[in-house]
Motif scaffolding. Sequence first.
Motif, PDB file in Angstrom:
ATOM      1  N   TYR A 175       1.089 -13.683   5.550  1.00 16.84           N
ATOM      2  CA  TYR A 175       1.836 -14.002   6.408  1.00 16.84           C
ATOM      3  C   TYR A 175       1.626 -13.005   7.765  1.00 16.84           C
ATOM      4  O   TYR A 175       0.331 -12.330   7.694  1.00 16.84           O
ATOM      5  CB  TYR A 175       3.166 -13.088   5.836  1.00 16.84           C
ATOM      6  N   ASP A 207       3.481  -8.100   6.114  1.00 15.15           N
ATOM      7  CA  ASP A 207       4.023  -7.973   4.991  1.00 15.15           C
ATOM      8  C   ASP A 207       5.230  -8.368   4.590  1.00 15.15           C
ATOM      9  O   ASP A 207       6.351  -7.837   5.144  1.00 15.15           O
ATOM     10  CB  ASP A 207       3.880  -6.546   4.110  1.00 15.15           C
ATOM     11  N   GLY A 256       1.453 -16.893   0.418  1.00 17.78           N
ATOM     12  CA  GLY A 256       0.596 -16.959   1.321  1.00 17.78           C
ATOM     13  C   GLY A 256       0.075 -15.663   2.109  1.00 17.78           C
ATOM     14  O   GLY A 256       0.840 -14.617   1.729  1.00 17.78           O
ATOM     15  N   GLY A 309      -1.426  -8.788 -10.871  1.00 19.92           N
ATOM     16  CA  GLY A 309      -0.578  -8.108 -11.826  1.00 19.92           C
ATOM     17  C   GLY A 309       0.753  -8.563 -11.900  1.00 19.92           C
ATOM     18  O   GLY A 309       1.521  -8.678 -13.200  1.00 19.92           O
ATOM     19  N   THR A 325      -0.471 -15.108  -6.400  1.00 19.49           N
ATOM     20  CA  THR A 325       0.284 -13.710  -5.868  1.00 19.49           C
ATOM     21  C   THR A 325       1.802 -13.709  -6.257  1.00 19.49           C
ATOM     22  O   THR A 325       2.334 -14.832  -6.665  1.00 19.49           O
ATOM     23  CB  THR A 325      -0.571 -12.969  -4.852  1.00 19.49           C
ATOM     24  N   ASP A 326       2.347 -12.794  -5.496  1.00 21.03           N
ATOM     25  CA  ASP A 326       3.925 -12.929  -5.666  1.00 21.03           C
ATOM     26  C   ASP A 326       4.467 -13.199  -4.082  1.00 21.03           C
ATOM     27  O   ASP A 326       5.529 -13.198  -4.271  1.00 21.03           O
ATOM     28  CB  ASP A 326       4.489 -11.508  -6.021  1.00 21.03           C
ATOM     29  N   HIS A 340       7.446  -8.361   2.259  1.00 21.63           N
ATOM     30  CA  HIS A 340       8.488  -7.421   1.738  1.00 21.63           C
ATOM     31  C   HIS A 340       9.055  -6.389   2.798  1.00 21.63           C
ATOM     32  O   HIS A 340       9.629  -5.740   2.434  1.00 21.63           O
ATOM     33  CB  HIS A 340       7.650  -6.785   0.434  1.00 21.63           C
ATOM     34  N   LYS A 398      -7.200 -17.048  -9.880  1.00 19.27           N
ATOM     35  CA  LYS A 398      -6.953 -15.603  -9.958  1.00 19.27           C
ATOM     36  C   LYS A 398      -5.488 -15.287 -10.041  1.00 19.27           C
ATOM     37  O   LYS A 398      -4.925 -15.724  -9.261  1.00 19.27           O
ATOM     38  CB  LYS A 398      -7.854 -14.752  -9.059  1.00 19.27           C
TER      39      LYS A 398
END
Length: 399
Positions: free
Chosen positions: A178, A181, A176, A9, A172-173, A183, A6
């Motif tokens: 964490y 987050d 894995g 976006g 995804t970006d 970010h 999968k």
Amino acid sequence: MRIVMKFGGSSLASSSRIDNAARLIAARREGGDEVVAVVSAQGDCTDELLEKSRQVSAHPAPRELDALLSSGEQIAMALVALRLQELNCPAVSLAGWQAGICTDSRHGAARITGVDTGRILAELKKGRVVVAAGFQGIDPEGDITTIGRGGSDTSAVALAAALQADLCQIYTDVSGVYSADPHLVQEAVRHDEISYDEMLEMSTLGAQVLHNRSVLLARDCGVRLEVRNSFQPECGTRVGGERCVSAVSGVTCDSDVAMMTVTGVDDGAATCRLFSALARSGVSIDVIIRSPGTAEKRGVVSFSLGGDSIHRARAALEEHRGEIGYNCLLVEPEMAKVSAVGAGMQGSCGVASRMLEALREANIEPRYITTGEIRISVVLPRPQAAEAVRRVHAAFFGA
Ligand code: ADP
Ligand code: ASP
Ligand code: MG
């Protein structure tokens, strides 16, 4: 082996990213695997489609909104299939209804009720990669449905379960799952593996790296699930592994929380009438705090709910005000819920006090505190949420 891959976006947000995803898919097929790819809409496409709907309609009909929103995944599936063909990898794109994804009729929040795998299996047999649109299905009326924001993860796991795939990979970006987050918290550490239960709790409490229903479905159907970075696919997190040994495995934040406080709710009967009015309107409630009335002071009930339920909840309470018999209603929309999650906190003490101490040191005063079997959550004003996550994370994982 049979594999479902999968792509979210961000992993498909440009032509070069589509090429990157297509190369990962083609490499698997060249290695001899049967591949079903599931795609989300590119980048912020779903938000942009929502904005378009608002420009023409203040209250868009759910059926038409689903027809609109599902188009984002259909653009992505065709682009990925085209790129695969360009790379000499035979591929066919299938929208949700073509892929046999059946749902109930709850537009915008439909549940997958079954997958008719006939078409996909026939395409795999022809040696093609199937590129299926995530996030969508078809209801018993033959109408297009969507299954809730972030739902493509659940589409992928549902297909993996129905096709008895050996593996379901979520690209995804980030690399894995964490401890927070990545970010938001630079020091967050990646888990090599995490248990279904801990992941389910984390995703329900705001870690959007996996849609919570995808984790539930993977656990219930025994799907082998991995989260990987589409730009650095070498390592990732296996979901469904051992529970973490430490007390806390992750710190999460749900920023879409509101609080409502109703004053003048003096006794148990009035409290029942209040929650019954909310239940009849389909509003789901999280934390409830009640101070019963006394001779000197009227009773107060506070509760938290999802930000998207504010209008429904307010309308229900205002409509039934006479019947409930309350005095005043206060809405605080800008709240957040920060949680520490970990199976290891079962039977270990001092986790709550460590969390509260970390918040106190930052002068953050939680409004409400709740606990579950493997989590402690605090509700606080949204502007303090990011700092609260960093402080709580530092308390358990070091800065
Ligand atoms: P996709 O578009 O691939 O579906 P999402 O935005 O839905 O991606 O999910 C990935 C994002 O989840 C990451 O970019 C990250 O910011 C966020 N995230 C939140 N909590 C976590 C966590 N504990 N571990 C990893 N990512 C997390
Ligand atoms: N495109 C949908 C969304 O933005 C579904 C998904 O990304 O999983 O919510
Ligand atoms: Mg997602």
